[in-house]
Design an enzyme around this catalytic site. Structure first.
Site, PDB file in Angstrom:
ATOM      1  CE1 TYR A   1      -3.382  -2.600  -0.233  1.00 32.11           C
ATOM      2  CE2 TYR A   1      -3.906  -2.274   2.081  1.00 32.11           C
ATOM      3  CZ  TYR A   1      -4.142  -2.908   0.869  1.00 32.11           C
ATOM      4  OH  TYR A   1      -5.149  -3.843   0.765  1.00 32.11           O
TER       5      TYR A   1
ATOM      6  N   PRO B   1     -16.005  -2.050   0.618  1.00 27.57           N
ATOM      7  CG  PRO B   1     -15.987  -1.729   2.958  1.00 27.57           C
ATOM      8  CD  PRO B   1     -15.077  -1.911   1.771  1.00 27.57           C
ATOM      9  CG  LEU B   2     -17.519   2.724   2.579  1.00 26.98           C
ATOM     10  CD1 LEU B   2     -16.547   3.824   3.010  1.00 26.98           C
ATOM     11  CD2 LEU B   2     -18.884   2.963   3.220  1.00 26.98           C
ATOM     12  CB  ALA B   3     -19.656   0.651  -3.797  1.00 27.50           C
TER      13      ALA B   3
ATOM     14  N   GLY C   1     -23.029   9.191  -2.017  1.00 20.47           N
ATOM     15  CA  GLY C   1     -22.698  10.610  -2.131  1.00 20.47           C
ATOM     16  C   GLY C   1     -21.684  10.991  -3.182  1.00 20.47           C
TER      17      GLY C   1
ATOM     18  CB  VAL D   1     -22.490  12.265  -8.417  1.00 19.97           C
ATOM     19  CG1 VAL D   1     -23.225  11.996  -9.724  1.00 19.97           C
ATOM     20  CG2 VAL D   1     -23.491  12.473  -7.291  1.00 19.97           C
TER      21      VAL D   1
HETATM   22  N1  LIG Z   1      -7.467  -7.674  -0.357  1.00 19.56           N
HETATM   23  C1  LIG Z   1      -7.463  -6.911  -1.421  1.00 19.56           C
HETATM   24  O1  LIG Z   1      -7.154  -7.353  -2.542  1.00 19.56           O
HETATM   25  C2  LIG Z   1      -7.825  -5.466  -1.273  1.00 19.56           C
HETATM   26  C3  LIG Z   1      -7.972  -4.655  -2.406  1.00 19.56           C
HETATM   27  C4  LIG Z   1      -8.315  -3.308  -2.215  1.00 19.56           C
HETATM   28  C5  LIG Z   1      -8.500  -2.821  -0.935  1.00 19.56           C
HETATM   29  N2  LIG Z   1      -8.330  -3.632   0.158  1.00 19.56           N
HETATM   30  C6  LIG Z   1      -8.543  -3.133   1.549  1.00 19.56           C
HETATM   31  O2  LIG Z   1      -9.880  -2.691   1.658  1.00 19.56           O
HETATM   32  C7  LIG Z   1      -9.921  -1.317   2.082  1.00 19.56           C
HETATM   33  C8  LIG Z   1     -11.102  -0.624   1.478  1.00 19.56           C
HETATM   34  O3  LIG Z   1     -11.048  -0.685   0.077  1.00 19.56           O
HETATM   35  P1  LIG Z   1     -11.435   0.531  -0.876  1.00 19.56           P
HETATM   36  O4  LIG Z   1     -10.703   1.720  -0.457  1.00 19.56           O
HETATM   37  O5  LIG Z   1     -11.313   0.032  -2.257  1.00 19.56           O
HETATM   38  O6  LIG Z   1     -12.969   0.656  -0.597  1.00 19.56           O
HETATM   39  P2  LIG Z   1     -14.101   1.587  -0.028  1.00 19.56           P
HETATM   40  O7  LIG Z   1     -14.078   1.584   1.441  1.00 19.56           O
HETATM   41  O8  LIG Z   1     -15.297   1.096  -0.730  1.00 19.56           O
HETATM   42  O9  LIG Z   1     -13.823   3.044  -0.612  1.00 19.56           O
HETATM   43  C9  LIG Z   1     -12.995   3.967   0.007  1.00 19.56           C
HETATM   44  C10 LIG Z   1     -12.599   4.989  -1.029  1.00 19.56           C
HETATM   45  O10 LIG Z   1     -13.774   5.613  -1.550  1.00 19.56           O
HETATM   46  C11 LIG Z   1     -13.767   7.020  -1.278  1.00 19.56           C
HETATM   47  N3  LIG Z   1     -15.125   7.415  -0.873  1.00 19.56           N
HETATM   48  C12 LIG Z   1     -16.001   6.727  -0.110  1.00 19.56           C
HETATM   49  N4  LIG Z   1     -17.158   7.394   0.007  1.00 19.56           N
HETATM   50  C13 LIG Z   1     -17.009   8.547  -0.686  1.00 19.56           C
HETATM   51  C14 LIG Z   1     -17.868   9.654  -0.956  1.00 19.56           C
HETATM   52  N5  LIG Z   1     -19.110   9.708  -0.471  1.00 19.56           N
HETATM   53  N6  LIG Z   1     -17.373  10.654  -1.708  1.00 19.56           N
HETATM   54  C15 LIG Z   1     -16.117  10.609  -2.182  1.00 19.56           C
HETATM   55  N7  LIG Z   1     -15.250   9.573  -1.953  1.00 19.56           N
HETATM   56  C16 LIG Z   1     -15.691   8.553  -1.238  1.00 19.56           C
HETATM   57  C17 LIG Z   1     -12.785   7.195  -0.128  1.00 19.56           C
HETATM   58  O11 LIG Z   1     -12.230   8.494  -0.189  1.00 19.56           O
HETATM   59  P3  LIG Z   1     -11.861   9.272   1.170  1.00 19.56           P
HETATM   60  O12 LIG Z   1     -10.639   8.603   1.704  1.00 19.56           O
HETATM   61  O13 LIG Z   1     -11.655  10.646   0.700  1.00 19.56           O
HETATM   62  O14 LIG Z   1     -13.036   9.116   2.074  1.00 19.56           O
HETATM   63  C18 LIG Z   1     -11.760   6.115  -0.444  1.00 19.56           C
HETATM   64  O15 LIG Z   1     -10.878   6.526  -1.451  1.00 19.56           O
HETATM   65  C19 LIG Z   1      -8.539  -0.760   1.711  1.00 19.56           C
HETATM   66  O16 LIG Z   1      -8.145   0.327   2.502  1.00 19.56           O
HETATM   67  C20 LIG Z   1      -7.671  -1.950   1.941  1.00 19.56           C
HETATM   68  O17 LIG Z   1      -7.334  -2.057   3.322  1.00 19.56           O
HETATM   69  C21 LIG Z   1      -8.001  -4.947  -0.010  1.00 19.56           C
END
Ligand SMILES: NC(=O)c1ccc[n+]([C@@H]2O[C@H](COP(=O)([O-])OP(=O)(O)OC[C@H]3O[C@@H](n4cnc5c(N)ncnc54)[C@H](OP(=O)(O)O)[C@@H]3O)[C@@H](O)[C@H]2O)c1
Length: 326
Positions: A62, A232-234, A240, A242
């Site tokens: 990361y 999980p937050l897609a 929010g 868009v």
């Molecule tokens: N095992 C694997 O292969 C794998 C792969 C990917 C990720 N992961 C793990 O899973 C975690 C979560 O994954 P993820 O980051 O892909 O997923 P997520 O939790 O679905 O999305 C988080 C991302 O979305 C943005 N976001 C969320 N809500 C928003 C909104 N309303 N408006 C604007 N931006 C928004 C966040 O920005 P802000 O930070 O600005 O809120 C952040 O960049 C990672 O941190 C990592 O630990 C594991």
């Protein structure tokens, strides 16, 4: 109350985990992390702790190690934290490097120094859980078992798990490993709902393009493996953010999430997570935001998962299915 698989194994846990992939700034090898990144991480960790999150998810890759280094600085400033939290990290992916493409590496020669790197960046003597990040087709279970035994014996790693693996791959590894696989982390959300659809579409044409491994949800529950949801937050699509190319159906799903949030006096983030957490497997979402306000907005997810009705759950699924049609 039903216990989560990790709790049943005596591993301390929280219902949500904070994913630290966004810590440390950019993924460019040329950029170093700054004090601002440490402050940002500290604020994110404070916000997470304030809503009861004691589980922190990392990976050696990361932001090219900067995420772990930044977290190490947070631990340095607050050393008492180490014993209060669970730290999970991952090994096994090698990023693109010069002429070499991104690739996987589960060799002992790669795993052992990778763990030393993790410990040194985090400034800790042990990690609670080490995951193999993504299946390496060249993996040799006996070799991985040797590496894991060494890591356990030296006290560097306490528990082991995997990520993005099918039941077949988990069984293949487990028969050689001395310790149980305690976690499988996979992508699950209102955007990636094939983990649900796969089970529904048995014997139907609609399931034919489904890439989700057969029987994975059932297998992990039977084997008492903690299911963690990444993404999980897609990425905010339904809560929010868009998207430039958002379709009518996607906007409709976001509107449904908003409506449910308003009706329940909660946030869209909590509804989106509650949809995952209502599943009887007690899925643990790994939220990936560094924004303290957004972390706090996830606070109500557990309660909402208990309040969400079957009708609401299915309405979200059907709406998301429409939204994600290719
Ligand atoms: N095992 C694997 O292969 C794998 C792969 C990917 C990720 N992961 C793990 O899973 C975690 C979560 O994954 P993820 O980051 O892909 O997923 P997520 O939790 O679905 O999305 C988080 C991302 O979305 C943005 N976001 C969320 N809500 C928003 C909104 N309303 N408006 C604007 N931006 C928004 C966040 O920005 P802000 O930070 O600005 O809120 C952040 O960049 C990672 O941190 C990592 O630990 C594991």
């Amino acid at each position: 109350m039903k216990m989560m698989p990790l709790e049943r194994r005596g591993i301390s846990n929280s219902r949500l985990a904070l994913g630290c992939m966004g810590f440390g700034g950019s993924w460019s090898a040329e950029d170093a992390y700054t004090d601002d990144h440490v402050k940002q991480a500290e604020m994110a960790v404070d916000a997470a702790l304030s809503i009861g999150i004691t589980f922190y998810d990392h990976a050696d890759i990361y932001t090219r190690g900067k995420a772990e280094s930044v977290f190490g600085q947070v631990l340095k400033r607050q050393p008492q934290l180490r014993e209060q939290i669970v730290i999970q990290s991952k090994v096994g992916i090698q990023l693109e490097d010069g002429a070499l493409p991104a690739r996987f590496n589960f060799s002992k020669e790669h795993i052992l120094p990778s763990v030393d790197g993790i410990l040194s960046r985090l400034g800790t003597e042990y990690i609670d859980i080490l995951l193999l990040h993504r299946p390496d087709p060249l993996m040799e279970p006996d070799e991985i078992a040797e590496a894991f035994s060494q890591l356990k014996l030296s006290g560097k790693v306490r528990n082991f798990g995997v990520s993005n693996m099918s039941p077949g791959q988990i069984r293949f590894l487990q028969r050689a490993l001395p310790d149980p696989i305690v976690v499988n982390q996979i992508e699950m959300s209102l955007l990636r709902h094939d983990w649900i659809d796969h089970g529904i579409h048995v014997n139907q044409k609609a399931g034919l393009n489904d890439s989700f491994p057969e029987g994975l949800m059932e297998f992990m529950q039977m084997e008492d493996i903690q299911i963690q949801a990444w993404g999980p937050l897609a990425q905010g699509r339904f809560s929010g953010r868009v998207h430039e190319k958002a379709t009518e159906a996607e906007l409709k799903t976001a509107a449904l999430v908003k409506q449910l949030a308003e009706e329940n006096d909660t946030t869209p983030e909590s509804i989106v997570l509650a949809w995952l957490m209502k599943h009887p497997a007690l899925v643990q979402p790994v939220i990936g935001t560094v924004n303290p306000e957004r972390i706090i907005a996830c606070r109500d997810a557990v309660r909402q998962s208990e309040l969400m009705t079957r009708d609401q759950w299915y309405s979200l699924l059907i709406s998301a299915r429409e939204a994600n049609k290719p």
